[in-house]
Design a protein around this motif. Sequence first.
Motif, PDB file in Angstrom:
ATOM      1  N   PHE A 264     -15.708 -12.861 -38.026  1.00 15.39           N
ATOM      2  CA  PHE A 264     -15.215 -13.427 -39.281  1.00 15.39           C
ATOM      3  C   PHE A 264     -16.194 -13.097 -40.401  1.00 15.39           C
ATOM      4  N   THR A 265     -15.739 -13.260 -41.624  1.00 11.40           N
ATOM      5  CA  THR A 265     -16.600 -13.169 -42.801  1.00 11.40           C
ATOM      6  C   THR A 265     -16.588 -14.517 -43.498  1.00 11.40           C
ATOM      7  N   ALA A 266     -17.664 -14.801 -44.231  1.00  9.16           N
ATOM      8  CA  ALA A 266     -17.780 -16.104 -44.891  1.00  9.16           C
ATOM      9  C   ALA A 266     -18.409 -15.940 -46.267  1.00  9.16           C
ATOM     10  N   GLU A 267     -17.786 -16.541 -47.253  1.00  6.86           N
ATOM     11  CA  GLU A 267     -18.388 -16.677 -48.579  1.00  6.86           C
ATOM     12  C   GLU A 267     -19.051 -18.049 -48.604  1.00  6.86           C
ATOM     13  N   ASP A 268     -20.365 -18.068 -48.783  1.00 12.95           N
ATOM     14  CA  ASP A 268     -21.109 -19.302 -48.581  1.00 12.95           C
ATOM     15  C   ASP A 268     -22.226 -19.422 -49.607  1.00 12.95           C
ATOM     16  N   GLU A 269     -22.774 -20.641 -49.704  1.00 18.63           N
ATOM     17  CA  GLU A 269     -23.844 -20.902 -50.661  1.00 18.63           C
ATOM     18  C   GLU A 269     -25.196 -21.062 -49.996  1.00 18.63           C
ATOM     19  N   GLU A 270     -25.236 -21.202 -48.673  1.00 15.47           N
ATOM     20  CA  GLU A 270     -26.478 -21.375 -47.954  1.00 15.47           C
ATOM     21  C   GLU A 270     -26.372 -20.718 -46.582  1.00 15.47           C
ATOM     22  N   THR A 271     -27.518 -20.422 -45.980  1.00 13.60           N
ATOM     23  CA  THR A 271     -27.532 -19.961 -44.591  1.00 13.60           C
ATOM     24  C   THR A 271     -27.619 -21.171 -43.671  1.00 13.60           C
ATOM     25  N   HIS A 272     -26.889 -21.127 -42.585  1.00 10.38           N
ATOM     26  CA  HIS A 272     -26.847 -22.231 -41.617  1.00 10.38           C
ATOM     27  C   HIS A 272     -26.206 -21.714 -40.344  1.00 10.38           C
ATOM     28  N   TYR A 273     -26.177 -22.540 -39.344  1.00 17.37           N
ATOM     29  CA  TYR A 273     -25.478 -22.190 -38.117  1.00 17.37           C
ATOM     30  C   TYR A 273     -23.989 -22.509 -38.270  1.00 17.37           C
ATOM     31  N   TRP A 274     -23.167 -21.670 -37.650  1.00 10.75           N
ATOM     32  CA  TRP A 274     -21.723 -21.943 -37.553  1.00 10.75           C
ATOM     33  C   TRP A 274     -21.458 -22.520 -36.162  1.00 10.75           C
ATOM     34  N   ARG A 275     -21.088 -23.781 -36.122  1.00  8.51           N
ATOM     35  CA  ARG A 275     -20.848 -24.463 -34.852  1.00  8.51           C
ATOM     36  C   ARG A 275     -19.441 -24.179 -34.329  1.00  8.51           C
ATOM     37  N   VAL A 276     -19.320 -24.209 -32.991  1.00  8.55           N
ATOM     38  CA  VAL A 276     -18.009 -24.215 -32.343  1.00  8.55           C
ATOM     39  C   VAL A 276     -17.881 -25.444 -31.447  1.00  8.55           C
ATOM     40  N   GLU A 277     -18.889 -25.698 -30.624  1.00 11.79           N
ATOM     41  CA  GLU A 277     -18.819 -26.857 -29.732  1.00 11.79           C
ATOM     42  C   GLU A 277     -20.210 -27.216 -29.223  1.00 11.79           C
ATOM     43  N   THR A 278     -20.312 -28.402 -28.643  1.00  8.62           N
ATOM     44  CA  THR A 278     -21.533 -28.854 -27.987  1.00  8.62           C
ATOM     45  C   THR A 278     -21.238 -29.129 -26.522  1.00  8.62           C
ATOM     46  N   LYS A 279     -22.293 -29.140 -25.693  1.00  7.42           N
ATOM     47  CA  LYS A 279     -22.139 -29.486 -24.280  1.00  7.42           C
ATOM     48  C   LYS A 279     -23.297 -30.403 -23.887  1.00  7.42           C
ATOM     49  N   ASP A 280     -23.016 -31.302 -22.953  1.00  9.85           N
ATOM     50  CA  ASP A 280     -23.989 -32.361 -22.680  1.00  9.85           C
ATOM     51  C   ASP A 280     -24.412 -32.496 -21.226  1.00  9.85           C
ATOM     52  N   ILE A 281     -23.736 -31.848 -20.292  1.00  5.72           N
ATOM     53  CA  ILE A 281     -24.079 -31.999 -18.876  1.00  5.72           C
ATOM     54  C   ILE A 281     -24.776 -30.737 -18.387  1.00  5.72           C
ATOM     55  N   TYR A 282     -26.061 -30.860 -18.057  1.00  2.81           N
ATOM     56  CA  TYR A 282     -26.797 -29.741 -17.473  1.00  2.81           C
ATOM     57  C   TYR A 282     -26.678 -29.827 -15.957  1.00  2.81           C
ATOM     58  N   THR A 283     -26.225 -28.732 -15.330  1.00  3.65           N
ATOM     59  CA  THR A 283     -25.913 -28.742 -13.900  1.00  3.65           C
ATOM     60  C   THR A 283     -27.002 -28.133 -13.033  1.00  3.65           C
ATOM     61  N   GLY A 284     -27.989 -27.512 -13.641  1.00  4.17           N
ATOM     62  CA  GLY A 284     -28.982 -26.765 -12.880  1.00  4.17           C
ATOM     63  C   GLY A 284     -28.707 -25.280 -12.895  1.00  4.17           C
ATOM     64  N   LYS A 285     -27.466 -24.907 -13.208  1.00  5.49           N
ATOM     65  CA  LYS A 285     -27.066 -23.503 -13.344  1.00  5.49           C
ATOM     66  C   LYS A 285     -26.560 -23.183 -14.748  1.00  5.49           C
ATOM     67  N   GLY A 286     -26.086 -24.190 -15.459  1.00 11.00           N
ATOM     68  CA  GLY A 286     -25.516 -23.985 -16.780  1.00 11.00           C
ATOM     69  C   GLY A 286     -25.079 -25.308 -17.380  1.00 11.00           C
ATOM     70  N   TRP A 287     -24.037 -25.251 -18.224  1.00 11.61           N
ATOM     71  CA  TRP A 287     -23.604 -26.431 -18.967  1.00 11.61           C
ATOM     72  C   TRP A 287     -22.138 -26.751 -18.719  1.00 11.61           C
TER      73      TRP A 287
END
Length: 717
Positions: A264-287
Amino acid sequence: MEQSRIKTFAYYLFAFWLLWEWLAPLTVVSDTKNIQVFIVFVAFYFLLELLRVTLWLSVCLKIGYLFYALNDLFFHAPFLSFQWLFMFGEEAVYHLSLIRHFQWEDMTDRFRTFLFFLMLWMMCYLVQYWLVKQKRIWLFLVMTFIYIAVLDTFTPFSGTGAIVRLVGAGFFLLSWLHYERLPAAKQPAKWLVMGAFAVGAALLCGYAGPKLAPQWPDPVAFIKSYAAEDREQDPNQFAVKKIGYGNNDSRLGGPFIADNTVVFTAEDEETHYWRVETKDIYTGKGWDISDSVQVKTFEQENNVHQWFENSVEKKQLAAHVRMVQPASYLVYPEGLKTVHASKDIVFRMEAANEKIYPTDRESYLVPLQEYELTYEYPTFSIEKLKVSPPVTDEQILKRYTQLPDHLPKRVQELAQQITKQAATTYEKVKAIEQYFHLNGFAYETKDVAVPSRNQDYVDQFLFETKKGYCDNFSTAMIVLLRSIDIPARWVKGYTSGQWVDETDDGKDLYRVTNNNAHSWVEVYFSRIGWVPFEPTQGFNNPYEFTEAESAVESTPVPEQQQTQTAPNRTRLEEQLQQDRLSSSPQQNQERLLSIVNWKSVLSLTVSLMVLTILLYGTRRKWWPYITLLQFKYRHGGDTFVKAYDALLRHLKSCGLKRKEGQTLRQYAAYIDNWFGTNEMSQLTQLYERVIYKNEIVDQQWEEVKELWENLIKRIAS
């Protein structure tokens, strides 16, 4: 007639069981859920065939079930409204371009499920054809043995029970099918008893007999060692995947290669992260994500979710996002306030992972290609972070300090050692963040390890490899924080991308590609909210942290980079990144899928199915030559009879079927007339002498063998 129906029912029951053995392992070796939906489809398919439902009605019912299941799994709307059908049509058109460009990883779960249903339909037909009509199942039985054995060897799936079931039921069925093909089969009850006794005795002996230790070396270790030798010779050949955002993070690790495809392209006023999702359970192999059905709904203004407390200094900014392909989820900055799209859209945020989906008012997904948004850009006061009291919210602590029971103790000991001189939560977080920059950790995208079955992903990175990309760094930081009871979570999305130009209204235009896929850390502070941190080597936190005199704090950067204005600084970062692309590993990461997951299983299964269909469709061209090879060096005994029977089968398969009531001589004359020879009649006369006069025709068979070969070759041509 009643006996025939019972046998047909038994065949369909076995066909269902055989496909069930293929589906059952998917819950273990992949992230496939709701496997019962596919099992019911298989049962429904064979039930319709058993009842001999008219073809057009049978097809309609199967398609109806397929789309009903898709609606129930993904759309959650009244089935008879048929609005979901138009939505699925749009999605199918969109996926045609993905298929054309072989972008399999970009497909949505809905469309993958649709393709899986079609593949399952094809499998049902093939098993039904070979078992019920041809009375032959050896090929599929062998394929099932191989499939179960491979999964048992290379994945956590245990195939012991499946192998025993296949040996018992499979070999009994092979015995019965052989009986069915005998020309003068009698005494079926006696054959059934003998077959059951032989198979049962074999199973009993196998179970009770002594078991030798493995006589061959472990194939997994052998393959790994072989791969290691090849890697030393050519390290570049193991770049297994392209970078980019993905859905499955259950098994992290392994190398990737760059992908400059624009997302995608974005017209923006500041630099920042573009979020999609969060994850909360660490399994020992991944999330993974906590199970939750809670959904927060808003139309344009986000009045249902808050990232920062009122004490955080914020400024409201605006951005314009243009996706290259319509997306079924939003990319958005932390602090999202409003979203404006050209359509009448309702936005639904999953509470478990903060992923936002655009839908219509009936909850159907509406993929968006362009939208405008406003967001609050935070400036975090370091003084406020330092005086933030420990988190006491039991719900947050329970969810965001979760760790697996098998996490090695030395990880917690390392966290305590890193933070032993820190007095406040903020100082502990910064100590862990800086630990990766000061202790020899390297950014690497090619020679990246994958933890073994009994190895922890973070433990391997911290104490053994010390090299990896953003997934390694961010996950390790979160696990270290959680080890000392600081709530933290894993966030994935994109960096701000490459600066392209300045727009007419004074905004900056950024291009975000798959190379910009990234993961980072968010830590929860009381009275402040979720604060982003950046542990990955070579990356800088794009958010502002100010001292009392408003001095900006962040990860140390080169002096010449600090003196640039925002657009110029971004240009410099872009140039540095381009230099790194030509001389060293990339600075942006992808979401690697698991080493063994349902996508790889689906790809392998589809490939096997395509190969099977191709072989089956061209069988009239290649199978006669297999028969020629089969009888080329055979002599004596009943060789001629078997060869003649094989010839009859090949004639039947190419459409020259023997009519009911037609004698062999009449049929031979018909074949000779068709090919313009007298070869079939000569072979038939010899065959009748064997059948009706019990003559031994070994010498004559050698004389007429060439006639038989000529007919086989004519069939193939």
